[in-house]
Write an enzyme that holds these catalytic residues in place. Structure first.
Site, PDB file in Angstrom:
ATOM      1  N   LYS A   1       3.380   7.049 -22.543  1.00  0.00           N
ATOM      2  CA  LYS A   1       2.834   5.692 -22.659  1.00  0.00           C
ATOM      3  C   LYS A   1       1.394   5.640 -22.142  1.00  0.00           C
ATOM      4  CE  LYS A   1       7.274   3.398 -22.525  1.00  0.00           C
ATOM      5  NZ  LYS A   1       8.272   4.329 -21.921  1.00  0.00           N
TER       6      LYS A   1
ATOM      7  N   SER B   1      -3.749 -14.936   1.121  1.00  0.00           N
ATOM      8  CA  SER B   1      -4.918 -14.602   0.307  1.00  0.00           C
ATOM      9  C   SER B   1      -6.194 -15.226   0.882  1.00  0.00           C
ATOM     10  CB  SER B   1      -4.700 -15.080  -1.125  1.00  0.00           C
ATOM     11  OG  SER B   1      -4.262 -16.425  -1.112  1.00  0.00           O
TER      12      SER B   1
END
Ligand code: DCP
Ligand code: MG
Ligand code: MN
Length: 342
Positions: free
Chosen positions: A72, A179
Site C-alpha cells: 500500500k 492543545s
C-alpha cells in the site's frame, strides 16, 4: 532525535504519512484497533526516515512493516493515490460511522450498532435511537463541538474559571493544558488543571466551583463528574468535571470544558499527561515500560516487575517535582509543550 530533524523528515515523506494517517484514523473509527495500531506504527517508522523513500525493497526492510502494508505504501509512492483509502472514504458505511462517531459520547462500537440498526442520519438518531444523557448533549451541540476555538477564546474561558475558583480558594495553581499549552492556534476544548501547593486546599473544591459557575450561567450542560476513573488501573485522587460552557455576549458558541483537580504531589505527572498529545503520552508510557517503570497521570513508579504484561510488583513512586524531572528519569532531553505533538 531533535525536533528540527523530526520536522524535516515529516516533510520529506509527508504525502505517505498523511494518507496512512487518514487510513489509520478510519480504522480507529471502526474500532479496528489492530489495523489502526499497525498504521500508527508504520507512521512512526516512516517519520524516522531521513530521506525520501523510493523503492518497494526499502519499505519492506523497515521494521514492523509487513508485505500487505508495504504494498500500500508503494502504491502511494508509485501512483500518488491510495485506492483503498479512497474507496473507504467514499463508502456510505464510513460516512455514516464518521457522522455518528462525531457525536460526543459515542464511541466506535455505538456508531457501528446504530449503523446496524439501520440509522443513517442525525435525525434518525434524534427520533429513533436510544440515547444516553451525554449523547443527547453531544447531538444538541453537534456542529458547535466540531468547531475548534481560537486561542483567545480559551483565555476568556480560563479567565472565568480562574475568577470563580480563586474566589473560593485563593492561591490555587490553575493551568490550562491540552492543545492550548502545546501552542496550537485552535483548540477542540479547554482543559484546566487545578491544584494547591499546600496539598490540601484543593480538596472539596470541585462541587462548589461547578455550582458557582452554574449560578452565573456559564455552564450550560454536564457530561461527566467523577471522583476517580473506575476503568483506570491506577485510579487515584483526581476529581474531574467534563461539561459545556458559554461565554456571555452575542454570537457565542457552546464549548467543551474539562476541569481536573489534583493533589499537588501529582502535579508534574498530571501536567505532563493533560498537556499531551495523546500520541506523545503513549510513547512516554512505552519508554517508561522499557525501563521497568510505570508512568501514569498520577505518578512515575520505578522497579516495576511485569510478567506477561501484567504487573506483579507495582514498584515505588519516584519524586517528580517538575516535568523536567520526569524526562530526566527517562533519559530524555526535555521537550517543551510545543514539541510534544508526537
Ligand atoms: N489524553 C490522553 N489520551 C486520551 C485522551 C486524552 O493521553 N485518550 C491526554 C492528552 C491530551 C489531553 O489528555 O492532550 C487532553 O485531551 P483532549 O482530548 O482535550 O486533547 P487535546 O487538548 O490535545 O486536543 P483538542 O484541541 O482536540 O482538545
Ligand atoms: Mg483539549
Ligand atoms: Mn479535553
Amino acid at each position: 532525535m531533535s525536533s528540527q530533524t523530526a520536522k524535516k523528515n515529516t516533510e520529506i515523506n509527508k504525502d505517505i504519512i498523511d494518507k496512512l494517517q487518514a487510513m489509520g484514523d478510519l480504522y480507529g473509527k471502526t474500532n479496528d484497533k489492530w489495523r489502526a495500531y499497525s498504521y500508527q506504527k508504520a507512521i512512526t517508522t516512516i517519520r524516522r526516515c531521513t530521506h525520501r523513500i523510493n523503492s518497494y525493497e526499502e519499505i519492506i526492510k523497515l521494521p514492523g512493516i509487513g508485505e500487505s502494508l508495504a504494498k500500500k505504501i508503494w502504491e502511494i509512492i508509485d501512483t500518488g493515490s491510495f485506492e483503498k483509502l479512497e474507496d473507504f472514504q467514499s463508502s456510505e458505511y464510513m460516512n455514516v460511522i464518521t457522522l455518528f462517531g462525531n457525536v460526543w459520547g459515542c464511541g466506535p462500537n455505538i456508531a457501528k450498532q446504530w449503523y446496524d440498526q439501520g440509522f443513517r442520519t442525525l435525525d434518525d438518531l434524534r427520533t429513533k435511537a436510544k440515547l444516553s444523557d451525554n449523547q443527547q448533549v453531544g447531538l444538541k451541540y453537534y456542529d458547535e463541538f466540531l468547531e475548534r476555538m481560537p486561542r483567545n477564546e480559551v483565555c476568556e474561558i480560563e479567565a472565568v474559571v480562574k475568577e470563580h475558583a480563586l474566589a473560593l480558594v485563593p492561591d490555587l495553581i490553575i493551568q490550562t493544558c491540552g492543545s492550548y499549552r502545546r501552542g496550537k492556534p485552535t483548540c477542540g476544548d479547554v482543559d484546566i488543571l487545578i491544584t494547591h501547593i499546600d496539598g490540601i486546599s484543593h480538596e472539596g473544591l470541585l462541587i462548589p466551583l461547578i455550582d458557582s459557575l452554574k449560578k452565573s450561567g456559564f455552564l450550560t450542560d454536564d457530561l461527566v463528574l467523577s471522583s476517580s476513573d473506575k476503568y483506570e488501573e491506577d485510579s487515584g485522587s483526581h476529581v474531574k468535571y467534563y461539561g459545556v460552557c458559554l461565554l456571555p455576549g452575542e454570537n457565542r458558541k457552546h464549548r467543551r470544558l474539562d476541569i481536573i483537580i489534583i493533589p499537588h504531589d501529582e502535579y508534574a505527572c498530571a501536567l505532563l499527561y493533560f498537556t499531551g498529545s495523546a500520541l506523545f503520552n503513549r510513547s512516554m508510557r512505552a519508554l517508561a515500560h522499557r525501563y521497568n517503570m510505570y508512568l501514569s497521570q498520577h505518578r512515575l513508579n520505578t522497579g516495576v516487575i511485569r510478567k506477561n504484561n501484567s504487573k506483579i510488583n507495582t514498584g515505588t513512586p519516584l519524586y517528580t517535582p517538575t516535568e523536567e524531572s520526569i524526562f530526566k528519569y527517562l533519559n530524555l532531553p526535555y521537550r517543551p509543550p510545543e514539541e510534544r505533538d508526537h
